[in-house]
Design a protein around this motif. Structure first.
Motif, PDB file in Angstrom:
ATOM      1  N   THR A 197      -0.267  -2.758  -8.202  1.00  0.00           N
ATOM      2  CA  THR A 197      -1.010  -1.527  -8.447  1.00  0.00           C
ATOM      3  C   THR A 197      -0.787  -0.528  -7.322  1.00  0.00           C
ATOM      4  OG1 THR A 197      -2.982  -2.273  -7.267  1.00  0.00           O
ATOM      5  CG2 THR A 197      -2.790  -2.890  -9.602  1.00  0.00           C
ATOM      6  N   THR A 198      -1.288   0.673  -7.526  1.00  0.00           N
ATOM      7  CA  THR A 198      -1.212   1.693  -6.477  1.00  0.00           C
ATOM      8  C   THR A 198      -1.936   1.223  -5.224  1.00  0.00           C
ATOM      9  OG1 THR A 198      -1.114   3.446  -8.139  1.00  0.00           O
ATOM     10  CG2 THR A 198      -1.741   4.084  -5.907  1.00  0.00           C
ATOM     11  N   ASP A 199      -3.083   0.599  -5.393  1.00  0.00           N
ATOM     12  CA  ASP A 199      -3.826   0.079  -4.242  1.00  0.00           C
ATOM     13  C   ASP A 199      -3.052  -1.045  -3.544  1.00  0.00           C
ATOM     14  OD1 ASP A 199      -5.885   1.838  -4.694  1.00  0.00           O
ATOM     15  OD2 ASP A 199      -7.170   0.386  -5.725  1.00  0.00           O
ATOM     16  N   ASP A 200      -2.382  -1.893  -4.316  1.00  0.00           N
ATOM     17  CA  ASP A 200      -1.565  -2.957  -3.721  1.00  0.00           C
ATOM     18  C   ASP A 200      -0.483  -2.372  -2.823  1.00  0.00           C
ATOM     19  OD1 ASP A 200      -2.947  -4.971  -5.059  1.00  0.00           O
ATOM     20  OD2 ASP A 200      -1.547  -5.000  -6.745  1.00  0.00           O
ATOM     21  N   LEU A 201       0.200  -1.365  -3.330  1.00  0.00           N
ATOM     22  CA  LEU A 201       1.298  -0.769  -2.573  1.00  0.00           C
ATOM     23  C   LEU A 201       0.784  -0.013  -1.353  1.00  0.00           C
ATOM     24  CD1 LEU A 201       3.469   0.412  -5.587  1.00  0.00           C
ATOM     25  CD2 LEU A 201       3.959  -1.480  -4.015  1.00  0.00           C
ATOM     26  N   ALA A 202      -0.400   0.576  -1.454  1.00  0.00           N
ATOM     27  CA  ALA A 202      -0.991   1.254  -0.299  1.00  0.00           C
ATOM     28  C   ALA A 202      -1.317   0.239   0.796  1.00  0.00           C
ATOM     29  CB  ALA A 202      -2.249   2.013  -0.715  1.00  0.00           C
ATOM     30  N   LEU A 203      -1.861  -0.923   0.414  1.00  0.00           N
ATOM     31  CA  LEU A 203      -2.134  -1.973   1.389  1.00  0.00           C
ATOM     32  C   LEU A 203      -0.837  -2.478   2.004  1.00  0.00           C
ATOM     33  CD1 LEU A 203      -3.936  -4.052   2.799  1.00  0.00           C
ATOM     34  CD2 LEU A 203      -3.762  -5.487   0.728  1.00  0.00           C
TER      35      LEU A 203
ATOM     36  N   ARG B 284       1.886  -0.860   2.441  1.00  0.00           N
ATOM     37  CA  ARG B 284       2.391   0.160   3.367  1.00  0.00           C
ATOM     38  C   ARG B 284       1.677   0.076   4.715  1.00  0.00           C
ATOM     39  NH1 ARG B 284       5.401   4.584   2.798  1.00  0.00           N
ATOM     40  NH2 ARG B 284       5.343   4.415   0.507  1.00  0.00           N
ATOM     41  N   ARG B 285       0.351  -0.019   4.696  1.00  0.00           N
ATOM     42  CA  ARG B 285      -0.400  -0.077   5.948  1.00  0.00           C
ATOM     43  C   ARG B 285      -0.005  -1.302   6.772  1.00  0.00           C
ATOM     44  NH1 ARG B 285      -4.694   1.208   2.492  1.00  0.00           N
ATOM     45  NH2 ARG B 285      -5.517  -0.933   2.630  1.00  0.00           N
ATOM     46  N   VAL B 286       0.021  -2.445   6.132  1.00  0.00           N
ATOM     47  CA  VAL B 286       0.256  -3.692   6.870  1.00  0.00           C
ATOM     48  C   VAL B 286       1.703  -3.803   7.331  1.00  0.00           C
ATOM     49  CG1 VAL B 286       0.302  -6.200   6.645  1.00  0.00           C
ATOM     50  CG2 VAL B 286      -1.627  -4.896   5.717  1.00  0.00           C
ATOM     51  N   LEU B 287       2.656  -3.586   6.435  1.00  0.00           N
ATOM     52  CA  LEU B 287       4.063  -3.763   6.792  1.00  0.00           C
ATOM     53  C   LEU B 287       4.518  -2.750   7.829  1.00  0.00           C
ATOM     54  CD1 LEU B 287       5.420  -4.506   3.219  1.00  0.00           C
ATOM     55  CD2 LEU B 287       5.423  -6.093   5.140  1.00  0.00           C
ATOM     56  N   THR B 288       4.038  -1.524   7.722  1.00  0.00           N
ATOM     57  CA  THR B 288       4.405  -0.510   8.707  1.00  0.00           C
ATOM     58  C   THR B 288       3.941  -0.921  10.096  1.00  0.00           C
ATOM     59  OG1 THR B 288       4.312   1.263   7.049  1.00  0.00           O
ATOM     60  CG2 THR B 288       4.153   1.902   9.373  1.00  0.00           C
ATOM     61  N   ASP B 289       2.709  -1.397  10.214  1.00  0.00           N
ATOM     62  CA  ASP B 289       2.172  -1.799  11.516  1.00  0.00           C
ATOM     63  C   ASP B 289       2.885  -3.037  12.061  1.00  0.00           C
ATOM     64  OD1 ASP B 289       0.403   0.290  11.370  1.00  0.00           O
ATOM     65  OD2 ASP B 289      -1.328  -0.947  10.800  1.00  0.00           O
ATOM     66  N   VAL B 290       3.074  -4.062  11.222  1.00  0.00           N
ATOM     67  CA  VAL B 290       3.671  -5.300  11.677  1.00  0.00           C
ATOM     68  C   VAL B 290       5.125  -5.096  12.090  1.00  0.00           C
ATOM     69  CG1 VAL B 290       4.416  -7.598  10.965  1.00  0.00           C
ATOM     70  CG2 VAL B 290       2.129  -6.795  10.388  1.00  0.00           C
ATOM     71  N   LEU B 291       5.891  -4.390  11.280  1.00  0.00           N
ATOM     72  CA  LEU B 291       7.308  -4.203  11.603  1.00  0.00           C
ATOM     73  C   LEU B 291       7.497  -3.298  12.811  1.00  0.00           C
ATOM     74  CD1 LEU B 291       8.810  -3.938   8.025  1.00  0.00           C
ATOM     75  CD2 LEU B 291       8.909  -5.866   9.607  1.00  0.00           C
TER      76      LEU B 291
END
Length: 401
Positions: free
Chosen positions: A381-387, A389-396
């Protein structure tokens, strides 16, 4: 101390320590029935494993046929459900006939061993799945391993052979990096040299081709008389089991010779009922396949994945900062981090933040290429992809410093 004073398993402790020091120790984690985190690790590409129709299909088969097949399909384990599904899957993927196995792994081993053998040549891509590798080892054929997607190397191996029969092995979509095999080129080489092409569509079914019919269907090779297809029911179809598809003569030959078919209990009816229902959902909702690639593109953009240019051997990659001119080729988004401990730490950080991702290390992938392996799903879902984005951007951002 004599040899008999030592446990015959004492050597395991030393091996375990070596794996731990190399960052290659593996462990099992229990998954709850309803996960709290976003799952970007499973191969349930179409989100069908929990679809109401798929669950209902499994339940109905369970009620009708019971919990298990009861024996080898050559004894008592062959049901009408097995043969109905074989016909259903073969028609969907454009093949003349099909044969269901208890898993994709046993399907691959059965196909490779039965269609090669002593006195033949098997040419296998270096990135082929472990089940194909094990098929090579059991085949007693001469085996040549070629560089990943290197058509010229396959051509050379076939041209220099002394064996009468030859088989070429490839995945249509490679499971670790999501790259596509150059199927048209491989088929041209095989046809020129009189070789059989075996294509594992485990990661192509449900994602590539018209309505998810696979990459062979997409490139116009479905039903070719010199091509055999293997696949699994455990990924896009959200169930369990495997199948080999091809000419009727191949099906007949496997029934007579494939040990992983002859001596294995038939696939449980509930798995067949679920897979059949999943195939019906996919047939009725072909847009699910396109949605997988759309979401994969978003995940690749989030992770700043380099653009892939071309499908053949020697294809180049743009710099990590470049934009994606083409969508990813499959559901798989591979984020190479290099060091296995870095990859493990990144996967753990993602999970702590609510996103489960795959972590591939040697020997699954070559040394120096440990990675996060993300898989897109049609049901994101849109909410799944937003989550994500937040997590992967920070971790990477942390792991790539």
């Amino acid at each position: 101390m004599t040899r008999t004073d030592l446990s015959p398993l004492a050597w395991l402790a030393g091996v375990e320590q070596q794996r731990r020091q190399a960052g290659l120790r593996r462990s099992l984690r229990v998954r709850p029935a309803v996960a709290a985190e976003l799952d970007l690790a499973s191969n349930d590409y179409l989100g069908l494993s929990t679809h109401p129709d798929v669950i209902a299909g499994g339940i109905e088969a369970l009620r009708t046929w019971g919990g298990g097949a009861g024996g080898s399909r050559l004894v008592t384990g062959n049901t009408g459900l097995h043969q109905q599904f074989e016909q259903q899957l073969a028609e969907f993927m454009g093949a003349p006939a099909g044969l269901v196995f208890s898993s994709g792994y046993t399907a691959n081993i059965g196909a490779v061993v039965s269609l090669s053998g002593p006195g033949s040549l098997v040419v296998s891509d270096a990135y082929c799945h472990a089940s194909l590798v094990d098929g090579c080892r059991l085949s007693k054929a001469r085996v040549v391993i070629t560089a990943h997607r290197d058509v010229d190397a396959v051509d050379a191996a076939l041209a220099g052979r002394g064996e009468e029969r030859a088989v070429v092995l490839t995945e249509s979509v490679f499971s670790a990096d999501g790259a596509l095999a150059p199927l048209r080129e491989l088929h041209e080489v095989c046809r020129r040299h009189g070789a059989l092409l075996i294509v594992d569509e485990a990661h192509g079914l449900g994602v590539r081709g018209d309505g998810g019919r696979g990459l062979l269907h997409e490139v116009g090779l479905a039903g070719a008389p010199d091509v055999v297809v293997t696949t699994t029911l455990s990924k896009a179809l959200g169930s369990q089991g495997g199948a080999v598809l091809g000419p009727v003569a191949v099906r007949d030959h496997l029934i007579d010779t494939a040990r992983t078919f002859i001596f294995d209990t038939g696939l449980a009816p509930a798995a067949l009922g679920a897979a059949s229902a999943a195939l019906q959902v996919l047939s009725a909702e072909p847009a699910r396949a396109a949605a997988v690639l759309q979401h994969a593109r978003t995940l690749a953009e989030i992770c700043d994945i380099p653009e892939r240019r071309g499908q053949g051997a020697g294809s180049s990659f743009a710099s990590p900062s470049s934009s994606l001119a083409e969508p990813p080729e499959s559901a798989v988004v591979s984020v190479i981090l290099g060091d296995p401990e870095v990859a493990v730490a990144a996967a753990a950080a993602c999970l702590d933040a609510g996103v489960r991702v795959g972590c591939f290390r040697p020997p699954t992938v070559p040394a120096g290429t440990s990675r996060l392996r993300l898989t897109a799903r049609a049901s994101l879902t849109t909410d799944d992809l937003a989550l994500a984005r937040r997590v992967l951007t920070d971790v990477l951002a942390v792991q790539r410093r």
